[in-house]
Scaffold this motif. Sequence first.
Motif, PDB file in Angstrom:
ATOM      1  N   CYS A   1       0.827  -1.215   0.000  1.00 31.09           N
ATOM      2  CA  CYS A   1       0.000   0.000   0.000  1.00 31.09           C
ATOM      3  C   CYS A   1       0.859   1.262   0.000  1.00 31.09           C
ATOM      4  O   CYS A   1       0.492   2.266  -0.608  1.00 31.09           O
ATOM      5  CB  CYS A   1      -0.952  -0.012   1.191  1.00 31.09           C
ATOM      6  SG  CYS A   1      -2.191  -1.328   1.077  1.00 31.09           S
ATOM      7  N   SER A   2       2.021   1.203   0.631  1.00 30.23           N
ATOM      8  CA  SER A   2       2.910   2.373   0.692  1.00 30.23           C
ATOM      9  C   SER A   2       3.523   2.717  -0.658  1.00 30.23           C
ATOM     10  O   SER A   2       3.992   3.831  -0.863  1.00 30.23           O
ATOM     11  CB  SER A   2       4.050   2.123   1.691  1.00 30.23           C
ATOM     12  OG  SER A   2       3.535   1.988   2.990  1.00 30.23           O
TER      13      SER A   2
ATOM     14  N   SER B   1      -3.787   0.190  -2.404  1.00 30.03           N
ATOM     15  CA  SER B   1      -3.860   1.215  -1.356  1.00 30.03           C
ATOM     16  C   SER B   1      -5.242   1.854  -1.254  1.00 30.03           C
ATOM     17  O   SER B   1      -5.577   2.447  -0.229  1.00 30.03           O
ATOM     18  CB  SER B   1      -2.783   2.280  -1.565  1.00 30.03           C
ATOM     19  OG  SER B   1      -2.732   2.705  -2.890  1.00 30.03           O
ATOM     20  N   THR B   2      -6.072   1.717  -2.291  1.00 28.88           N
ATOM     21  CA  THR B   2      -7.416   2.305  -2.221  1.00 28.88           C
ATOM     22  C   THR B   2      -8.316   1.558  -1.236  1.00 28.88           C
ATOM     23  O   THR B   2      -9.371   2.068  -0.854  1.00 28.88           O
ATOM     24  CB  THR B   2      -8.098   2.350  -3.606  1.00 28.88           C
ATOM     25  OG1 THR B   2      -8.226   1.016  -4.119  1.00 28.88           O
ATOM     26  CG2 THR B   2      -7.310   3.186  -4.588  1.00 28.88           C
TER      27      THR B   2
ATOM     28  N   ALA C   1      -1.051  10.352   3.255  1.00 32.98           N
ATOM     29  CA  ALA C   1      -0.245   9.399   4.033  1.00 32.98           C
ATOM     30  C   ALA C   1      -0.300   7.962   3.527  1.00 32.98           C
ATOM     31  O   ALA C   1       0.618   7.188   3.776  1.00 32.98           O
ATOM     32  CB  ALA C   1      -0.694   9.433   5.498  1.00 32.98           C
ATOM     33  N   VAL C   2      -1.369   7.584   2.821  1.00 33.12           N
ATOM     34  CA  VAL C   2      -1.553   6.157   2.486  1.00 33.12           C
ATOM     35  C   VAL C   2      -0.422   5.643   1.594  1.00 33.12           C
ATOM     36  O   VAL C   2       0.213   4.636   1.893  1.00 33.12           O
ATOM     37  CB  VAL C   2      -2.926   5.907   1.828  1.00 33.12           C
ATOM     38  CG1 VAL C   2      -3.053   4.447   1.403  1.00 33.12           C
ATOM     39  CG2 VAL C   2      -4.044   6.237   2.814  1.00 33.12           C
ATOM     40  N   VAL C   3      -0.173   6.340   0.476  1.00 33.48           N
ATOM     41  CA  VAL C   3       0.987   5.977  -0.353  1.00 33.48           C
ATOM     42  C   VAL C   3       2.137   6.842   0.165  1.00 33.48           C
ATOM     43  O   VAL C   3       2.512   7.843  -0.429  1.00 33.48           O
ATOM     44  CB  VAL C   3       0.707   6.212  -1.849  1.00 33.48           C
ATOM     45  CG1 VAL C   3       1.902   5.794  -2.701  1.00 33.48           C
ATOM     46  CG2 VAL C   3      -0.531   5.425  -2.287  1.00 33.48           C
ATOM     47  N   GLY C   4       2.689   6.442   1.302  1.00 33.63           N
ATOM     48  CA  GLY C   4       3.654   7.284   2.022  1.00 33.63           C
ATOM     49  C   GLY C   4       5.099   7.043   1.657  1.00 33.63           C
ATOM     50  O   GLY C   4       5.988   7.760   2.111  1.00 33.63           O
TER      51      GLY C   4
ATOM     52  N   ASP D   1      -7.697   9.057  -5.283  1.00 41.18           N
ATOM     53  CA  ASP D   1      -7.417  10.407  -4.769  1.00 41.18           C
ATOM     54  C   ASP D   1      -6.137  10.462  -3.939  1.00 41.18           C
ATOM     55  O   ASP D   1      -5.875  11.469  -3.278  1.00 41.18           O
ATOM     56  CB  ASP D   1      -8.570  10.880  -3.858  1.00 41.18           C
ATOM     57  CG  ASP D   1      -9.874  11.034  -4.621  1.00 41.18           C
ATOM     58  OD1 ASP D   1      -9.809  11.437  -5.793  1.00 41.18           O
ATOM     59  OD2 ASP D   1     -10.937  10.739  -4.047  1.00 41.18           O
ATOM     60  N   LEU D   2      -5.363   9.396  -3.929  1.00 43.82           N
ATOM     61  CA  LEU D   2      -4.187   9.331  -3.059  1.00 43.82           C
ATOM     62  C   LEU D   2      -3.041  10.124  -3.691  1.00 43.82           C
ATOM     63  O   LEU D   2      -2.664   9.883  -4.833  1.00 43.82           O
ATOM     64  CB  LEU D   2      -3.809   7.873  -2.823  1.00 43.82           C
ATOM     65  CG  LEU D   2      -4.966   7.014  -2.270  1.00 43.82           C
ATOM     66  CD1 LEU D   2      -4.598   5.541  -2.273  1.00 43.82           C
ATOM     67  CD2 LEU D   2      -5.369   7.479  -0.875  1.00 43.82           C
TER      68      LEU D   2
END
Length: 418
Positions: A109-110, A124-125, A154-157, A327-328
């Motif tokens: 997810c990162s 990651s969604t 932060a999700v795709v950090g 939207d990430l």
Amino acid sequence: MKNWAGNIEYGTDRLYSAETVEQVQEFVKKQPRLKVLGTHHCFNHIADTTDIFLSVRPMDKVIALDPQARTVTLGAGMSYGQLAPYLHEHGFALQNLASLPHISVAGACSTATHGSGEKNGNLSTAVSGLELITASGEVVRLSRQQDGEKFLGAVVGLGALGAITKVTLDLQPTFMMKQYVYEHLPLSQMKDHFDAIEGSAYSVSLFTDWQNQQINEVWLKSRVESGAAFSPTPEFFGARLATKNLHPIAELSAENCTEQMGVPGPWYDRLPHFRMGFTPSAGKELQSEYFVPRKHAVEAILAVEKLRDQVSPHLLISEIRTIAADDLWMSPCHKQDSVTIHFTWKPDWPNVSKVLPVIEKELAPFQARPHWGKLFTVSPERLRSLYEKMPEFIALSKVFDPQGKFRNDFLNTNIFGA
């Protein structure tokens, strides 16, 4: 210590394994610099460090399953291969999986790792909550409902914000799938009917070696219970139905591939191409991948096909997939439905490093974004121009990690411009 493919020798062998959130807090507080290391599956230096690694692999249990909210919260060390059978047994499923189930949920997810399917976002969604330890050792919890923009940042950090300790994922009711493979799809049919081909099943993958004006294999993954399930016919846009299980690379045995030929099975045993019980060969390949806007898919594919004589000698196989927009902030699918052109290379970096800039130049007019965890030679300036939210991401990183404790050469070069 090396990565999964063996092409990266990490900058240090120093590794601390944490089993609890408190241990992560204590460790992070004490270190001037560190990186969190997942399942070693990245092909570049995004997870590398010369200081010390933190592993949360022992934190690999389900923490809470909430049937009402349809969410699961798990320790950041858990892999999809561990999580998926548990969810299925409890009547739940994830929307999608990557081609390998061996990777960790937090790491995938990162880096915006993905599967395929034009209505499916990347992995990651599915994230609806995150717990991470910031540079000061503070526990921060973020959720889609409460934290809006900060959460989307932060999700795709990319490992830049802190050490993830827990992830909450959205679930749906479990489902069964069938998988069919077709061989020798004429390139002209792909060109004329790309949307129809991609829309014909829940998840579609096209495999090609770019030779002979054809797509070698089309993998169609169809949900059994939906009214619009794929009905196999002997021919599919000029391709013919395979009569046995196949590997994406035709010469290789299909024994470690998920079951095909329309045999029904649970979602987690059909969405990946490879079965959990088998570790795919390590050290035998390199990988690159580029995301282009869906509207430019056919043009971009044909642009690469023109390079076949430069690409094919160094290639094992290419895969073409579709991913829905999200939207990430740092997702390559941010605000755009995307098609990815993936290259699985022979393990020959000197030659691969020469052909990547040629591919990147051909894909540049389509604003192609490289996969964060794979090999690319796109310049940092170019990379920064492709992400409109990069300045906000840098600002968010500085809130969580003011001194750059979680940064490394890869992040400093490609994100922070140091």
